[in-house]
Design a protein around this motif. Structure first.
Motif, PDB file in Angstrom:
ATOM      1  N   PHE A  14       2.828   6.065  -1.855  1.00 36.81           N
ATOM      2  CA  PHE A  14       3.487   4.782  -1.603  1.00 36.81           C
ATOM      3  C   PHE A  14       4.978   4.914  -1.892  1.00 36.81           C
ATOM      4  O   PHE A  14       5.374   5.439  -2.933  1.00 36.81           O
ATOM      5  N   VAL A  15       5.786   4.409  -0.977  1.00 35.84           N
ATOM      6  CA  VAL A  15       7.241   4.450  -1.145  1.00 35.84           C
ATOM      7  C   VAL A  15       7.801   3.084  -0.783  1.00 35.84           C
ATOM      8  O   VAL A  15       7.518   2.558   0.302  1.00 35.84           O
ATOM      9  N   GLY A  16       8.591   2.490  -1.676  1.00 35.35           N
ATOM     10  CA  GLY A  16       9.180   1.186  -1.381  1.00 35.35           C
ATOM     11  C   GLY A  16       9.752   0.552  -2.627  1.00 35.35           C
ATOM     12  O   GLY A  16      10.136   1.220  -3.588  1.00 35.35           O
ATOM     13  N   GLY A  17       9.788  -0.798  -2.629  1.00 29.93           N
ATOM     14  CA  GLY A  17      10.270  -1.522  -3.785  1.00 29.93           C
ATOM     15  C   GLY A  17       9.344  -1.355  -4.971  1.00 29.93           C
ATOM     16  O   GLY A  17       8.160  -1.000  -4.825  1.00 29.93           O
ATOM     17  N   HIS A  18       9.855  -1.641  -6.162  1.00 26.78           N
ATOM     18  CA  HIS A  18       9.059  -1.462  -7.375  1.00 26.78           C
ATOM     19  C   HIS A  18       7.801  -2.322  -7.350  1.00 26.78           C
ATOM     20  O   HIS A  18       6.703  -1.864  -7.697  1.00 26.78           O
ATOM     21  N   GLY A  19       7.928  -3.552  -6.882  1.00 23.74           N
ATOM     22  CA  GLY A  19       6.765  -4.423  -6.819  1.00 23.74           C
ATOM     23  C   GLY A  19       5.730  -3.932  -5.845  1.00 23.74           C
ATOM     24  O   GLY A  19       4.514  -4.027  -6.097  1.00 23.74           O
ATOM     25  N   PHE A  20       6.171  -3.404  -4.696  1.00 20.34           N
ATOM     26  CA  PHE A  20       5.253  -2.881  -3.679  1.00 20.34           C
ATOM     27  C   PHE A  20       4.421  -1.733  -4.241  1.00 20.34           C
ATOM     28  O   PHE A  20       3.208  -1.647  -4.039  1.00 20.34           O
ATOM     29  N   VAL A  21       5.070  -0.814  -4.966  1.00 18.93           N
ATOM     30  CA  VAL A  21       4.378   0.369  -5.481  1.00 18.93           C
ATOM     31  C   VAL A  21       3.463   0.021  -6.645  1.00 18.93           C
ATOM     32  O   VAL A  21       2.306   0.455  -6.711  1.00 18.93           O
ATOM     33  N   THR A  22       3.949  -0.791  -7.573  1.00 17.17           N
ATOM     34  CA  THR A  22       3.115  -1.128  -8.734  1.00 17.17           C
ATOM     35  C   THR A  22       1.908  -1.954  -8.323  1.00 17.17           C
ATOM     36  O   THR A  22       0.832  -1.830  -8.922  1.00 17.17           O
TER      37      THR A  22
END
Length: 624
Positions: free
Chosen positions: A391-399
């Motif tokens: 997963f690669v993206g914003g912190h919220g997207f990944v967490t």
């Protein structure tokens, strides 16, 4: 065709005048026939005078009163008062001056003609396991092209195989070839100075950098210098002064020949020729450094700039996000983290994703094509690599997808962006990216201050906090942030109340502001076509310091033009006074004026050798 016909007519009239002069001298000194000599000189002068009267009539029909009136008046007076030899010398002076102007402008434009003449006509494309030679107009984005040693790159593209060694002097003025690595952008118009390489076309020929340059050059060559029109506006005053001195000398002495001498020596070729020659030479000099000025008018305007208004993204900054820091969680290295992120981002069109891929390729990392990719617009992308979901993206997207918040670094600086990376159920790390200020901005702005620019203003659509961070330490006079395109126009209009404004930008949103500024400058190497179209000046190389190069050349070219006019006209006025007091006969005055003309043109051609600031590679003392 019309231009060629006019040039041939100029040569023909010059030949007629020269032949008449030589024939008359032979008749007078070899055969002793002064009467036939005068007849020969008169016959040689009349065609030139007739052509000049036709040109003056055309100018008057357009509402223009040119300086050619003085030349016609001097020839007419010389013929009327039986000074045929002086009339012929003036005819030679006038026709020779127009011929010299055409020759000098031709020399000044040679770098521009070089751009046009070296435009590639064909390209070599890989097709069905072989090579195909095709017209450059048929190349389409996605074609794989072979660039042999010595070839001019036909279209913009991306380097595919190995490294490349390119001579970009025609585009940027750089004397040394540039080495490029795989994935790097290759600009059309550059020349392959190394081994053959393959590139992937990213633009059609008509949309490529070099084609745009050619169009701008052709537009620049059709321009007319505003100082030339300014000289024409002063022609009535100069004509009045000339006639006043001539008739004063005649009235005071009763000798009409003194009036003829004044008129002959007053022919104002310095004002007619020096301005266009100096400014066109300045255009040519600027083009050598990758600064394409679309004609003599913007060059003359550029020399008088009071305020510089700059966009931020792509102008003060590079315009491409760069990695400022990588934080890898235990079990992952920085290189592995970047490799995972870039591999997944290969299929994304997001600017941040493309920047990550470019950074990984620049570091020589081996990227793998992901499977089962899924992108959530504005949030991130997921894909399978070697049996693992990344997963690669914003912190919220990944967490949210890994269930692991990790120990992410904070994007503490305004304008920085955090890219988080997760593998399966584990937070792998974070990559901090930002659009940095160009390394040469500070020195360039300080140099413009020293060169006479009074105000430096930032106008950006970005947030105020980002604008303040970018502007820190640059010594700007004003910062305007969160601007829409119409508000950028308002900023430029407000600054114009203080003096002439030069606006610099690279995006479509900058085009309206570029259009309303006295001088609009577009970052043409990677900027939008709309901004380049609206701009008066295009920087062909992605270096903001070339802005100062163009400014210095514009100022010095204008100074040389003014110097040529002031000195030339000053000498002409002194010669007129000398003729009025009887120290110069008509023939002597004509010969003296010819010498003044030649000296003035040679001085104007110094614009071809204007030295630029030392940081730009100049090795000679500036011409002033």
């Amino acid at each position: 065709m019309e231009s060629t016909t006019e040039d041939r007519m100029k040569v023909l009239l010059l030949c007629v005048a020269v032949a008449g002069l030589i024939g008359g001298l032979a008749l007078q000194f070899l055969l002793g026939r002064a009467d036939l000599a005068r007849l020969c000189w008169s016959a040689a002068t009349l065609p030139v005078l007739a052509a000049l009267v036709v040109e003056i009539t055309r100018s008057l029909a357009r509402g223009e009163v040119g300086l050619d009136v003085v030349a016609a008046l001097s020839m007419s007076a010389a013929l009327l008062f039986d000074e045929a030899l002086a009339a012929t010398i003036v005819a030679i002076m006038y026709t020779g001056g127009t011929f010299l102007e055409a020759f000098a402008e031709g020399r000044a434009r040679r770098e521009m003609r070089g751009l046009l003449s070296r435009a590639p006509r064909t390209a070599t494309r890989h097709r069905d396991g072989g090579l195909q030679e095709l017209p450059v107009e048929e190349v389409t984005p996605g074609d794989r092209l072979l660039i042999r040693q010595g070839d001019v790159v036909p279209v913009d593209g991306r380097l595919e195989t190995g490294s490349a060694y390119l001579n970009m002097a025609a585009l940027t003025g750089e004397s040394l070839p540039v080495s490029l690595e795989p994935g790097a952008e290759v600009l059309s118009g550059s020349t392959n100075a190394g081994d053959a390489f393959d590139m992937l076309a990213t633009e059609a020929a008509k949309d490529s950098t070099y084609a745009g340059i050619v169009r701008l050059v052709e537009q620049a060559q059709r321009s007319k210098a505003p100082m030339s029109r300014l000289a024409d506006r002063f022609s009535i005053g100069f004509l009045a002064v000339t006639v006043l001195i001539a008739f004063a000398a005649w009235w005071a002495t009763g000798d009409p020949i003194r009036a003829v001498a004044v008129l002959v020596v007053a022919t104002p070729c310095p004002l007619i020729l020096a301005v266009p020659v100096a400014l066109v030479a300045g255009l040519s000099r600027a083009a050598q450094f990758g600064v394409l000025i679309k004609g003599a008018k913007p060059l003359e305007s550029m020399a008088r700039i009071h305020t510089l208004v700059l966009d931020k993204t792509g102008t003060l900054t590079d315009g491409r996000p760069q990695i400022t820091r990588i934080h890898a969680e235990p079990g992952f290295s920085e290189a592995e983290l970047l490799e995972l992120a870039a591999s997944v981002d290969q299929l994304s069109k997001h600017p941040m994703a493309q920047a990550l891929v470019a950074a990984a390729e620049a570091r020589g990392l081996a990227l793998h094509l992901p499977a089962q990719t899924e992108e959530v617009p504005g949030e991130g992308v997921a894909g399978m690599l070697a049996g693992r979901t990344v997963f690669v993206g914003g912190h919220g997207f990944v967490t949210a997808r890994t269930g692991d918040a990790g120990s992410a670094i904070a994007a503490t600086e305004a304008g920085s962006v955090l890219v988080a990376v997760g593998v399966e159920k584990q937070f792998a790390g974070s990559i901090l990216m930002a659009d940095p200020v160009r390394a040469d901005v500070g020195e360039m702005l300080a140099g413009l201050r020293r060169d006479g620019v009074k105000r430096l203003v930032l106008a950006t659509g970005d947030r105020a906090a980002v604008a303040e961070r970018i502007a820190g330490g640059l010594g700007l006079d004003a910062i305007h942030a969160e601007l829409s395109p119409d508000r950028k126009v308002h900023v430029v209009l407000e600054e114009r109340k203080l003096g002439p404004v030069m606006m610099v930008g690279d995006g479509v949103n900058d085009a309206p502001a570029l259009a309303v500024a006295e001088v609009g400058v577009a970052m043409g190497a990677r900027g939008a076509a709309a901004s380049a179209e609206a701009a008066d000046v295009v920087l062909l190389v992605d270096r903001i310091d070339r802005l100062r190069t163009g400014f210095v050349i514009a100022r010095r070219a204008r100074a040389i033009a003014l110097q040529s006019v002031v000195v030339g006209i000053g000498l002409s006025v002194l010669a007129m006074l000398a003729a009025g007091f009887g120290y110069l006969r008509p023939v002597q005055g004509a010969l003296l004026q010819e010498a003044i003309d030649v000296a003035t043109i040679l001085n104007a051609l110094r614009s071809l050798r204007i030295a630029v600031p030392a940081a730009e590679g100049a090795a000679t003392r500036p011409a002033t």
